[in-house]
Design an enzyme around this catalytic site. Structure first.
Site, mmCIF file in Angstrom:
data_model
loop_
_atom_site.group_PDB
_atom_site.id
_atom_site.type_symbol
_atom_site.label_atom_id
_atom_site.label_comp_id
_atom_site.label_asym_id
_atom_site.label_seq_id
_atom_site.Cartn_x
_atom_site.Cartn_y
_atom_site.Cartn_z
ATOM 1 C CE LYS A 13 -4.299 -1.631 2.042
ATOM 2 N NZ LYS A 13 -5.356 -1.682 3.108
ATOM 3 C CG ASP B 230 -8.497 0.648 3.190
ATOM 4 O OD1 ASP B 230 -9.143 0.130 3.005
ATOM 5 O OD2 ASP B 230 -7.264 0.484 3.375
#
Ligand code: ATR
Length: 277
Positions: free
Chosen positions: A68, A104
Site C-alpha cells: 500500500k 479504506d
C-alpha cells in the site's frame, strides 16, 4: 458489446482475499462485461506488474498488504485522502497514468454511520497504529469527534498516527486512558485472539466503553472477535470488519467500472452468513 473492463487485487499473500468475490458479485448483478481477478506479486515486481496491467487495458487495481505504501510512490497523481494516510488501496489507470486513492477511509466512516446511525462522538479510542489505524484516524479527523486517543505498544508509531488529527493524544496500554469512551476501534492484530495477554488487554479496553457506545474491529475472522464479545457484554453496539471491507470496495468498483454497485449489501449478507456458520 462495449469494451470489457478488467480489474484485480494485488498483494502477497493474496489467496485469502475476498475482493474478487465482492467485485465479481457486483459485476454479475450489473450484467457488466468484465472480470476482477487477483495477482500475487513480490514488492520488487510491483512497478513492472502495474505497467503490464496498464498496457493490457486493465481499468485499475486494488492494492493490499504489503504494497500500500509503495503503490503511493508509484502513482502519478494522488488523492488528498491517500496523501494524508500515506498509503493507497485503489489505483486507476487513465492515459498511461496511475491515479492513487485510499477508499479504506470511506469504508470505515460509511459503514460506521450505517450501523450506528451516528457521526459524532465525544471520545474515540483507536487501538493500534498500523496502516489501518492511519486510514481510520484520517476519517475520524473529518467527523465530529470531541477527542481521540490512540493506544499503542510502540509510542513513536502512535505519535506518527496522531499527527493526522490535531485533537488526538497518545497513550500506552498501561496508562489510564479510558474515561467515557463512546467509540472504540481495534486495529491491532490482537483481534485475531491468538494471544492470552492480548485478549486481556482487549478486555480491559472494552471495559472502558460506555453503555450504548460503539465498538468496531477491523478483523473479520472470527466475525465476532473476543474484543467485540467483551464490548457486547458491556452493552455496546458492535461492528465487525466485514462491512468496512465491503464498503471500501464500493468506491473502487465505481472507479473501475463507471457505476456504483447496485446492491452492495447483498454480498455482505452472504459473507456474514458464511462467516457466522
Ligand atoms: P496494519 O497495517 O494491518 O494495521 P500493522 O502495521 O502490522 O498492521 O499493525 C499492527 C498493530 O497491532 C500495531 O499497532 C501493533 O503495535 P506496534 O505498533 O507496537 O507494533 C499492534 N500489535 C501487534 N502485536 C501486538 C502485541 N502483541 N501487543 C500489542 N500490540 C500489538
Amino acid at each position: 458489446m462495449s469494451k470489457p473492463l478488467h480489474a484485480a487485487v494485488i498483494g502477497r499473500p493474496i489467496s485469502h482475499s475476498l475482493s474478487p468475490r465482492i467485485h465479481q458479485s457486483w459485476l454479475d448483478d450489473a450484467g457488466l462485461h468484465g472480470f476482477y481477478t487477483s495477482f500475487d506479486l513480490a514488492p520488487e515486481d510491483l512497478a513492472d506488474g502495474l505497467h503490464a496491467l496498464m498496457k493490457l487495458g486493465f481499468a485499475g487495481v486494488n492494492i493490499t498488504i504489503p504494497h500500500k505504501e509503495k503503490a503511493l510512490q508509484l502513482a502519478d497523481e494522488i488523492s488528498p485522502r491517500a496523501a494524508a494516510v500515506g498509503a493507497a488501496n485503489t489505483l486507476t489507470f487513465q492515459n498511461d497514468k496511475i491515479f492513487a486513492d485510499n477508499t479504506d477511509v470511506h469504508g470505515f466512516a460509511h459503514y460506521l454511520k450505517i450501523v450506528s446511525g451516528r457521526s459524532s462522538y465525544d471520545h474515540a479510542v483507536v487501538l493500534g497504529a498500523g496502516g489501518a489505524s492511519r486510514a481510520i484516524m484520517h476519517a475520524l479527523a473529518q467527523m465530529n469527534v470531541g477527542k481521540i486517543t490512540i493506544v499503542n505498544r510502540t509510542i513513536t508509531r502512535a505519535e506518527e498516527v496522531a499527527a493526522l488529527a490535531p485533537i488526538s493524544k497518545v497513550s500506552s496500554w498501561e496508562e489510564a486512558w479510558g474515561d467515557d469512551v463512546d467509540l472504540m476501534v481495534n486495529t491491532t492484530s490482537l483481534g485475531l485472539g491468538q494471544d492470552a495477554d492480548g485478549n486481556k488487554a482487549l478486555e480491559k479496553a472494552a471495559g472502558q466503553l460506555i453503555k450504548g457506545g460503539v465498538a468496531m474491529d477491523i478483523v473479520y475472522k472470527p466475525i465476532k472477535t473476543h474484543f467485540l464479545e467483551q464490548a457486547e457484554y458491556r452493552g455496546a453496539i458492535t461492528i465487525d470488519g466485514l462491512g468496512m471491507l465491503v464498503h471500501q470496495a464500493a468506491p473502487a468498483f465505481e472507479a473501475f467500472y463507471g457505476q456504483p454497485p447496485s446492491n452492495p449489501d447483498k454480498i455482505l449478507r452472504q459473507l456474514l452468513g458464511e462467516f457466522s456458520s
